[in-house]
Design a protein around this motif. Structure first.
Motif, PDB file in Angstrom:
ATOM      1  N   GLU A  99       0.430  -1.290  -0.252  1.00  0.00           N
ATOM      2  CA  GLU A  99       0.181  -0.281  -0.320  1.00  0.00           C
ATOM      3  C   GLU A  99       1.300   0.968   0.228  1.00  0.00           C
ATOM      4  O   GLU A  99       2.326   1.293   0.321  1.00  0.00           O
ATOM      5  N   LEU A 100       0.168   2.662  -0.243  1.00  0.00           N
ATOM      6  CA  LEU A 100       1.105   3.880   0.470  1.00  0.00           C
ATOM      7  C   LEU A 100       1.061   3.852   1.503  1.00  0.00           C
ATOM      8  O   LEU A 100       0.227   4.120   1.800  1.00  0.00           O
ATOM      9  N   SER A 101       1.924   3.794   2.089  1.00  0.00           N
ATOM     10  CA  SER A 101       2.029   4.358   3.528  1.00  0.00           C
ATOM     11  C   SER A 101       3.695   4.933   4.373  1.00  0.00           C
ATOM     12  O   SER A 101       4.671   5.104   3.320  1.00  0.00           O
ATOM     13  N   ASP A 102       4.112   5.279   4.710  1.00  0.00           N
ATOM     14  CA  ASP A 102       4.839   6.469   4.792  1.00  0.00           C
ATOM     15  C   ASP A 102       5.718   5.982   6.616  1.00  0.00           C
ATOM     16  O   ASP A 102       6.043   6.065   7.004  1.00  0.00           O
ATOM     17  N   GLU A 103       4.732   4.925   6.923  1.00  0.00           N
ATOM     18  CA  GLU A 103       5.120   5.114   8.630  1.00  0.00           C
ATOM     19  C   GLU A 103       6.225   3.506   8.189  1.00  0.00           C
ATOM     20  O   GLU A 103       7.464   3.753   8.949  1.00  0.00           O
ATOM     21  N   ILE A 104       6.272   2.862   7.784  1.00  0.00           N
ATOM     22  CA  ILE A 104       7.310   1.596   7.441  1.00  0.00           C
ATOM     23  C   ILE A 104       8.857   2.066   6.604  1.00  0.00           C
ATOM     24  O   ILE A 104      10.159   2.356   6.305  1.00  0.00           O
ATOM     25  N   MET A 105       8.137   2.985   5.195  1.00  0.00           N
ATOM     26  CA  MET A 105       9.524   3.479   4.346  1.00  0.00           C
ATOM     27  C   MET A 105       9.085   4.834   4.573  1.00  0.00           C
ATOM     28  O   MET A 105       8.383   5.008   2.966  1.00  0.00           O
ATOM     29  N   THR A 106       9.874   5.406   4.969  1.00  0.00           N
ATOM     30  CA  THR A 106       9.851   6.828   5.345  1.00  0.00           C
ATOM     31  C   THR A 106       9.987   7.474   4.001  1.00  0.00           C
ATOM     32  O   THR A 106       9.566   8.775   3.372  1.00  0.00           O
TER      33      THR A 106
END
Length: 540
Positions: free
Chosen positions: A177-184
């Motif tokens: 998914e589109l996420s900044d939590e794990i891949m900053t």
């Protein structure tokens, strides 16, 4: 959400990849950076890298109106890259010159091919992994293929190396998914590990698109994409074993290709076995079925409504099925005693009469407790003593073995959905399908009991439940076709190391002769003490 009706493998839809143009945009982007079979995740990571954007920026710029209006965290359903519900396809096309959603649906359709989906079958999304899976060689060039998300593929079809499911440094897993939590940052884990590195002397896009050519070097994947209506004719009728996820089934692509193309030779060490029914099994009627037909149709009962007649037919149908299940299990038990454990029949009788305190034979232990659990006996001394298990529920289909009931219910429901009234369908077909699966499962349970029997014998313990699951179960596939000119088929794959003969050689009976296996004359007091001792240990 993907519309299952439009995802037909026979479709001749033109690839959305052909829609690419080279029109300029206000962002840094070139349509030729997209490589065939590239995933939406990879395309958007490149866009983020080239424009120094975050995932949240992407959602705020290209999201639907509802997503743009959200001030708090954006939900997972809008960030998901399999359905791509949170992105506005019109805005995406204006910038990327490509409908990423249509492109994604096209690739999913092409990967699934002839596998069953839609209506009462699996969703197309069930064939895709929910976690991001990467090829180290591909992602080092800023590329990730949607093929890596396909549950049937476990190694990169381009580089033939195993796929990774977590960060090599911190072992974090990434949702697809589109996420900044794990891949900053783009292509960068929050621990700082960079999947895609660019040296100061090279252009970051030099490895993207046309400069790097990807060829499918995996013969299995190439064969999968070349299946046609004839070779793939059996695949739409497949019913998978539901207790094991497709992602955990290594070699599943080989198994399916073996079914579709008998000439395909897999490099795996499992042997392929198969059985099938007569082509006319759906028209076979037994003697009892003919009697019931005359009872309910040729001699109508005016005092009963049609609903009451159907309920009565269904109750008769349930009783006949359950009786067949018990007969099948007892036939397997008889086969084990006479063909597999002929030298240990005395040990089995000794175990049943005097308990595990007095009999230390692992073969007898495995057989007795296997039989107790598959027939759902309350006590082990019911085994081989002419006890018949009773049904607990009279108003619906019931299976003797509780461990396998969930899967067997799903199989029965999948079969029943093909008919308006299953009581009017050939019971021979229903019995063959259910009993064939039951035999495979209970044989595997006996193998598992052999593996753990020595431990329990040495510790003089009785298990409260079956101490294993389906980890070493030989994989199997049902082909359930309701066409009158096609048989039912059952396929399974088994390796030599998990064969019954190998397991039997690993155990040793402490009674090498018949004389040692026999017990002194029957002592009712000692047997009663044995029961009390067993129940005390069982209830601890």
């Amino acid at each position: 959400m993907i519309n299952p009706v439009t995802l037909t493998p026979r479709s001749t839809t033109k690839s959305p990849y052909d829609q690419l143009t080279k029109q300029s945009t206000t962002f840094t982007w070139r349509p030729e950076w997209i490589t065939p079979f590239e995933s939406p995740w990879s395309i958007l990571e490149k866009f983020k890298f080239a424009n120094e954007m975050s995932s949240r920026d992407i959602l705020k710029v290209f999201g639907i109106e509802h997503v743009k209006s959200l001030k708090a965290n954006i939900g997972a359903c809008h960030r998901d890259l399999t359905t791509i519900q949170g992105l506005d396809d019109k805005l995406i096309q204006e910038t990327f010159r490509l409908s990423i959603k249509n492109y994604n649906d096209y690739l999913i359709q092409k990967m699934i091919g002839y596998l069953p989906y839609g209506e009462n079958k699996r969703s197309p999304l069930n064939y895709l992994r929910k976690q991001l899976v990467l090829c180290p060689a591909c992602v080092s060039n800023g590329y990730h293929s949607l093929l890596h998300q396909f549950s049937l593929i476990h190694e990169c079809p381009y580089h033939k190396i195993p796929l990774i499911k977590s960060c090599p440094k911190c072992r974090h897993k990434y949702p697809y998914e589109l996420s900044d939590e794990i891949m900053t940052r783009p292509f960068t884990c929050r621990c700082g590990y960079e999947f895609f590195k660019v040296s100061p002397k090279e252009l970051y896009y030099s490895k993207w698109g046309g400069d790097i050519t990807y060829h499918l070097s995996c013969d299995k994947v190439r064969r999968w994409f070349t299946l046609n209506d004839q070779s793939g004719s059996k695949l739409p009728y497949i019913f998978f074993f539901t207790e094991q996820s497709l992602d955990q089934t290594y070699g599943l692509l080989d198994y399916l290709l073996t079914i579709a193309s008998p000439s395909f030779h897999s490099c795996r060490d499992e042997k392929h076995f198969s059985v099938q029914t007569s082509k006319f099994i759906l028209s076979i009627k037994g003697y009892e079925e003919k009697l019931e037909h005359r009872k309910y149709f040729q001699h109508p009962l005016p005092h009963r409504s049609e609903y009451a007649k159907r309920e009565k037919r269904f109750q008769d149908f349930q009783r006949e099925l359950y009786k067949g299940f018990i007969q099948t299990i007892k036939a397997v038990a008889r086969h084990l005693r006479k063909k597999v454990l002929p030298k240990h029949k005395t040990c089995i009788r000794r175990f049943v009469q005097y308990g595990f305190d007095d009999c230390k034979c692992p073969y007898a232990y495995a057989y007795v407790f296997w039989c107790q659990f598959v027939l759902r006996y309350p006590y082990y001394f019911y085994v081989d003593n002419k006890y018949s298990p009773r049904r607990h529920h009279e108003n619906h289909i019931e299976f003797p073995n509780a461990r396998d009931s969930e899967y067997m219910y799903e199989l029965y429901n999948a079969w029943e959905r093909n008919f308006d009234d299953i009581t009017l369908t050939s019971r021979a077909a229903t019995k063959w399908l259910l009993n064939r699966n039951m035999v495979h499962l209970i044989f595997n349970h006996f193998n598992e009991w052999l593996k753990v029997s020595m431990y329990y014998v040495e510790n003089k313990r009785a298990p409260k439940s079956e101490p294993f699951r389906y980890d070493d179960l030989p994989y199997f596939i049902n082909i359930i076709s309701t066409n009158t000119d096609q048989p039912l088929e059952y396929h399974w794959w088994k390796s030599e190391q998990h064969s019954l003969s190998n397991l039997l050689l690993q155990l040793k009976c402490p009674y090498p002769t018949v004389k040692l296996r026999k017990k002194p004359p029957y002592d009712p007091d000692k047997r009663t003490i044995g029961w009390v001792t067993f129940m005390g240990k069982f209830n601890k």
